[in-house]
Design an enzyme around this catalytic site. Structure first.
Site, short mmCIF file in Angstrom:
data_model
loop_
_atom_site.label_atom_id
_atom_site.label_comp_id
_atom_site.label_asym_id
_atom_site.label_seq_id
_atom_site.Cartn_x
_atom_site.Cartn_y
_atom_site.Cartn_z
CE LYS A 1 6.23 0.95 4.38
NZ LYS A 1 5.17 0.16 3.69
CB THR B 1 -0.92 0.03 1.24
OG1 THR B 1 -1.68 -1.18 1.29
CG2 THR B 1 -1.87 1.21 1.19
CG LEU B 2 1.21 3.47 2.76
CD1 LEU B 2 1.20 3.79 4.25
CD2 LEU B 2 0.78 4.70 1.97
CD GLU C 1 7.91 -7.61 3.12
OE1 GLU C 1 7.76 -8.06 1.98
OE2 GLU C 1 7.06 -6.92 3.70
#
Ligand code: ADP
Length: 267
Positions: free
Chosen positions: A13, A10-11, A70
């Protein structure tokens, strides 16, 4: 100049480090081309990537970026934050409430993924839209903050009606389970529905986390992820529910940047 970037579902960073200064910023994942344009302005910068959209972002930028897994990056970032906060932990669970939720156990320098759940920030946005038609994130969370889920969720004490309960009466017995009992007398507002949606996400995330904590004998659950941003209600649900179940919650400021910071530290 160095950039650590976690390109998530979604984002995106971004942690930028220059002359010992650290700056945080974020973009929507749909704006990945915009992030690439930004990086093109700094062709000599060192870049470290992680996250599901890392490889796609690499294809758009001039730098030959370092990439890390990740989960490793997030762990490294959390360890860095905990050290800087002077709050080292030896045996703990960390729960990353992103688009989805991923749960990990840490012992010393070793991190293993302990599980996850599809209840997370994406569910708040998707279910929130289905319930209210509202797609804007900050409008959604601001509205939820005014809601009340007492007439929507069925608590243990509602079932026992004043009788002694075998488990705390304040525990939710059934999310949304009170609706058919209250529907004839109550008007549920959009805010109430959103509060209940955040309630089910928060309680699911917490339940899965504390099961992991119990399994691994951990006292603390560290919560990170952008889902807690502008969402005090989710923070409150998760914090109170973790305490109610006998564990210690710990929220890291800027914790949603753990992956971005961690991939930078691993470079
Ligand atoms: P991911 O790495 O999967 O993108 P994040 O930790 O960034 O995960 O969390 C994504 C979640 O953060 C969204 O599902 C949403 O609930 C929440 N969120 C916080 N701020 C925003 C925003 N400005 N726009 C959209 N979602 C946001």
């Amino acid at each position: 100049m160095k950039f650590g970037i976690d390109a998530g579902g979604t984002l995106i960073k971004i942690v930028k480090e220059e002359n010992g200064e650290r700056a945080f910023s974020k973009y929507l994942s749909t704006e990945v081309e915009k992030v690439a344009e930004l990086l093109k302005e700094y062709p000599d910068a060192e870049v470290a990537l992680t996250g599901g959209k890392a490889t796609y972002l690499q294809s758009l930028i001039p730098q030959n970026a370092f990439q890390s897994i990740e989960f490793d990056a997030t762990f490294k970032g959390i360890q860095t934050f905990l050290q800087q906060l002077n709050h080292p932990l030896e045996n703990y669970i960390f729960t990353n409430v992103g688009t989805g939720t991923s749960i990990h156990h840490v012992k010393g320098e070793v991190q293993v993924r302990a599980g996850g759940t599809g209840a997370g920030g994406g569910m708040i946005q998707g279910l929130g839209f289905l319930l209210t038609g509202e797609a804007d994130y900050e409008t959604l969370t601001a509205l939820a903050a005014q809601g009340d889920r007492d007439d929507i969720d069925l608590k243990v004490k509602h079932i026992y009606k004043g009788d002694k309960t075998p488990i705390p009466g304040e525990l939710t017995a059934a999310n949304f389970g009170r609706v058919l009992h209250t529907k004839d007398t109550v008007q549920y507002t959009a805010a109430d529905k959103l509060a209940a949606a955040i309630g089910v996400v928060g309680e699911t995330v917490t339940t899965v986390s504390i099961h992991a904590a119990r399994e691994f004998g951990a006292e603390y659950v560290v919560y990170i992820g952008s889902s807690f941003l502008h969402n005090e209600l989710l923070q409150k649900v998760v914090m109170n529910y973790t305490v109610l179940r006998g564990f210690k919650p710990f929220f890291i400021e800027n914790g949603e940047y753990s992956g971005a910071l961690g991939t930078l530290r691993l470079m």
